[in-house]
Design a protein around this motif. Structure first.
Motif, mmCIF file in Angstrom:
data_model
loop_
_atom_site.group_PDB
_atom_site.id
_atom_site.type_symbol
_atom_site.label_atom_id
_atom_site.label_comp_id
_atom_site.label_asym_id
_atom_site.label_seq_id
_atom_site.Cartn_x
_atom_site.Cartn_y
_atom_site.Cartn_z
ATOM 1 N N GLY A 1 0.764 -1.304 0.243
ATOM 2 C CA GLY A 1 0.223 -0.021 0.028
ATOM 3 C C GLY A 1 0.857 1.247 0.061
ATOM 4 N N LEU A 2 0.251 2.408 0.533
ATOM 5 C CA LEU A 2 0.921 3.766 0.595
ATOM 6 C C LEU A 2 1.311 3.902 1.951
ATOM 7 C CD1 LEU A 2 -2.001 5.738 -1.321
ATOM 8 C CD2 LEU A 2 0.049 4.608 -2.319
ATOM 9 N N TRP A 3 2.501 4.724 2.140
ATOM 10 C CA TRP A 3 3.185 4.995 3.188
ATOM 11 C C TRP A 3 3.455 6.615 3.190
ATOM 12 C CZ3 TRP A 3 5.057 1.589 7.368
ATOM 13 C CH2 TRP A 3 4.634 0.073 7.024
ATOM 14 N N MET A 4 3.579 6.966 4.565
ATOM 15 C CA MET A 4 4.103 8.304 4.752
ATOM 16 C C MET A 4 4.584 8.540 5.986
ATOM 17 S SD MET A 4 1.841 11.933 4.440
ATOM 18 C CE MET A 4 1.206 11.642 6.276
ATOM 19 N N ASN A 5 5.728 9.170 6.022
ATOM 20 C CA ASN A 5 6.711 9.350 7.321
ATOM 21 C C ASN A 5 6.731 8.064 8.152
ATOM 22 O OD1 ASN A 5 6.954 11.963 7.056
ATOM 23 N ND2 ASN A 5 4.918 12.471 7.952
ATOM 24 N N GLY A 6 6.747 6.706 7.278
ATOM 25 C CA GLY A 6 7.242 5.656 8.077
ATOM 26 C C GLY A 6 6.098 4.821 8.584
ATOM 27 N N GLU A 7 5.045 5.585 8.281
ATOM 28 C CA GLU A 7 3.698 4.827 8.694
ATOM 29 C C GLU A 7 2.649 4.408 7.544
ATOM 30 O OE1 GLU A 7 1.644 7.063 11.617
ATOM 31 O OE2 GLU A 7 3.094 6.710 13.062
ATOM 32 N N LYS A 8 1.928 3.439 7.386
ATOM 33 C CA LYS A 8 1.158 3.223 6.479
ATOM 34 C C LYS A 8 -0.230 3.961 6.518
ATOM 35 C CE LYS A 8 -0.831 -1.035 4.270
ATOM 36 N NZ LYS A 8 -1.168 -2.563 4.300
ATOM 37 N N LEU A 9 -0.534 4.378 5.539
ATOM 38 C CA LEU A 9 -1.829 5.132 5.412
ATOM 39 C C LEU A 9 -3.018 4.249 5.311
ATOM 40 C CD1 LEU A 9 -0.837 7.822 2.618
ATOM 41 C CD2 LEU A 9 -1.133 8.191 5.208
ATOM 42 N N ALA A 10 -3.782 4.679 6.036
ATOM 43 C CA ALA A 10 -5.309 3.854 6.080
ATOM 44 C C ALA A 10 -6.076 4.181 4.909
ATOM 45 C CB ALA A 10 -6.043 4.155 7.362
ATOM 46 N N VAL A 11 -5.908 3.373 3.843
ATOM 47 C CA VAL A 11 -6.487 3.431 2.662
ATOM 48 C C VAL A 11 -7.286 2.262 2.383
ATOM 49 C CG1 VAL A 11 -6.101 4.107 0.084
ATOM 50 C CG2 VAL A 11 -4.800 5.092 1.747
ATOM 51 N N ASP A 12 -8.559 2.433 2.200
ATOM 52 C CA ASP A 12 -9.391 1.098 1.480
ATOM 53 C C ASP A 12 -9.335 1.098 0.188
ATOM 54 O OD1 ASP A 12 -10.381 -0.008 4.514
ATOM 55 O OD2 ASP A 12 -11.228 2.243 4.573
ATOM 56 N N ILE A 13 -9.302 2.113 -0.552
ATOM 57 C CA ILE A 13 -9.329 2.169 -2.109
ATOM 58 C C ILE A 13 -8.968 3.327 -2.585
ATOM 59 C CG2 ILE A 13 -11.780 2.987 -2.009
ATOM 60 C CD1 ILE A 13 -12.368 1.036 -4.600
ATOM 61 N N VAL A 14 -8.307 3.331 -3.816
ATOM 62 C CA VAL A 14 -7.832 4.423 -4.387
ATOM 63 C C VAL A 14 -8.640 4.956 -5.487
ATOM 64 C CG1 VAL A 14 -5.890 5.453 -5.867
ATOM 65 C CG2 VAL A 14 -5.218 3.812 -3.844
ATOM 66 N N PHE A 15 -8.856 6.280 -5.750
ATOM 67 C CA PHE A 15 -9.973 6.681 -6.954
ATOM 68 C C PHE A 15 -8.725 7.534 -7.745
ATOM 69 C CE2 PHE A 15 -14.657 7.962 -7.610
ATOM 70 C CZ PHE A 15 -14.063 8.138 -8.817
ATOM 71 N N PRO A 16 -8.210 7.103 -8.886
ATOM 72 C CA PRO A 16 -7.591 7.794 -9.602
ATOM 73 C C PRO A 16 -8.453 8.847 -10.418
ATOM 74 C CG PRO A 16 -7.250 5.351 -10.017
ATOM 75 C CD PRO A 16 -8.531 5.618 -9.202
ATOM 76 N N VAL A 17 -8.147 10.095 -10.259
ATOM 77 C CA VAL A 17 -8.786 11.039 -11.408
ATOM 78 C C VAL A 17 -7.514 11.533 -12.289
ATOM 79 C CG1 VAL A 17 -10.963 11.332 -10.514
ATOM 80 C CG2 VAL A 17 -8.873 12.589 -9.453
#
Length: 388
Positions: A74-90
């Protein structure tokens, strides 16, 4: 509550309109009760988390906002995993709509909204989509692809090979200067007709598109190089004067493909003959949509049928917009032509996809629910298949 990461921006010429779409989607997701993490991809390809209630006019690029994507995690920021259930690309256009971003999200094991890698790539590469349309029996305008080597030769690169397009014509390989543009133009007009439409094979939002009703060699040369993306091909098509442009919006529901439209694109008075980027997204003089369109009911039904067939044949997921031409001077039974499919159509306040869906009676909460639900289903299917 599901957390949705909305990806926008990117390195394509459609960066700005992508962020306009994201601003609108973030607003609608918040209103529908979702948690929203806006992530902007800068023009040099870096990812930064933004604040959902801040304007998109400025991108926050502090180091602590930098987002990274981890294969399988998944996605990470500052050494922590972001709580993302789904990505919406636009992320409209190159790198965001052509399958590359979709493949990256799949490698990171992230569910995402919209079409998958292959369908996105097929939709972006216009000639491939036209090939599918031909197989389905859907009419397309005649076209010819110019390769990077063809374009290099046209630009007087002495190391470029002689264009294969010329092999059936009595043309000297020694031609130079503007004579090359004259030769190229003559061959294309013999095959496609006097009026031409020049566009990138892999781009969107009408970026780099030029209509040439009566082209000369220099104007043609300028149009080719405006459409040229290094390493990619340029598509030259027959141009239809006074063409009518119609669009269908599609939404994949649980048990059907909801088809809204077609609607007729109305350009502002006095604007050029094709739907340009500026006309699509100008704040004050943008194109509008007329629905229902002033065409026969049978033609409208035929366009909707074509749109659904292409959506299914390309393996699209979630939503898309399919665009058509009508030749006003053509015969009643042979004047509809497939133009292109957009697997991540514009979702701004003035975009045609949400307008057509609202004409169908759907509002944003239902649209978002269907789009996100199909994204979760596609993710589950991919992981079920990979675990077998």
């Amino acid at each position: 509550m599901k957390n949705v990461a909305v990806l926008s921006g990117g390195r394509s010429p459609e960066h700005d309109v992508s962020r306009m779409s994201a601003e609108n989607i973030c607003k609608e997701l918040v209103a529908a009760g979702y948690g929203v993490l806006p992530i902007v991809i800068t023009r040099n390809g870096r990812w930064f988390l933004q604040d959902v209630h801040e304007s998109v006019a400025v991108i926050r690029q502090e180091a602590e906002r930098g987002v990274s994507i981890h294969p399988g995690d998944g996605l990470w920021m500052n050494g922590e995993k972001l709580a993302v259930d789904i990505v919406f690309p636009v992320t409209h256009g190159t790198e965001g709509e052509d399958g590359r971003l979709q493949a990256l999200l799949e490698l990171a094991h992230l569910p995402y909204a919209g079409s998958g890698t292959v369908a996105s790539m097929m939709g972006m590469y216009k000639n491939l989509a036209k090939d599918v349309a031909r197989i389905l029996g859907i009419p397309v305008t005649p076209s010819i692809l110019l390769s990077p080597d063809d374009i290099a030769w046209l630009g007087n690169d002495e190391d470029a090979p002689f264009p294969r397009l010329f092999t059936s014509f009595d043309i000297s390989p020694d031609s130079t200067g503007t004579a090359r543009a004259d030769l190229f133009l003559g061959v294309l007009q013999e095959k496609l007709g006097k009026s031409l439409l020049v566009k990138p094979e892999a781009s969107g939002s009408s970026v780099g598109v030029t209509a040439l009703p009566q082209p000369g060699a220099e104007i043609f040369l300028d149009a080719v190089f405006m459409a040229y993306i290094p390493g990619e091909r340029v598509l030259v098509e027959t141009f239809i004067p006074d063409v009518m442009e119609l669009e269908c919006a599609l939404l994949e529901a649980e048990d059907e493909i909801v088809t809204a439209g077609p609607g007729l694109v109305r350009k502002p008075a006095g604007e050029e003959s094709i739907l340009s980027y500026d006309i699509k997204y100008s704040v004050h003089r943008h194109a509008t949509m007329e629905y229902p369109p002033p065409i026969a009911r049978e033609e409208a039904e035929m366009i909707a049928t074509y749109a659904r067939s292409l959506f299914s044949a390309l393996g699209c997921t979630g939503y898309a917009r399919v665009d058509f031409f009508i030749d006003p001077s053509g015969k009643p039974d042979a004047r509809i032509f497939f133009n292109e499919i957009n697997t991540l159509p514009g979702l701004t306040d003035t975009s045609h996809w949400p307008f057509l869906m609202k004409c169908k009676g759907l509002e944003w909460p239902q649209m978002l629910l269907e789009i996100l639900s199909r994204g979760f289903e596609a993710y589950s299917l991919r992981h079920h298949e990979s675990d077998r």
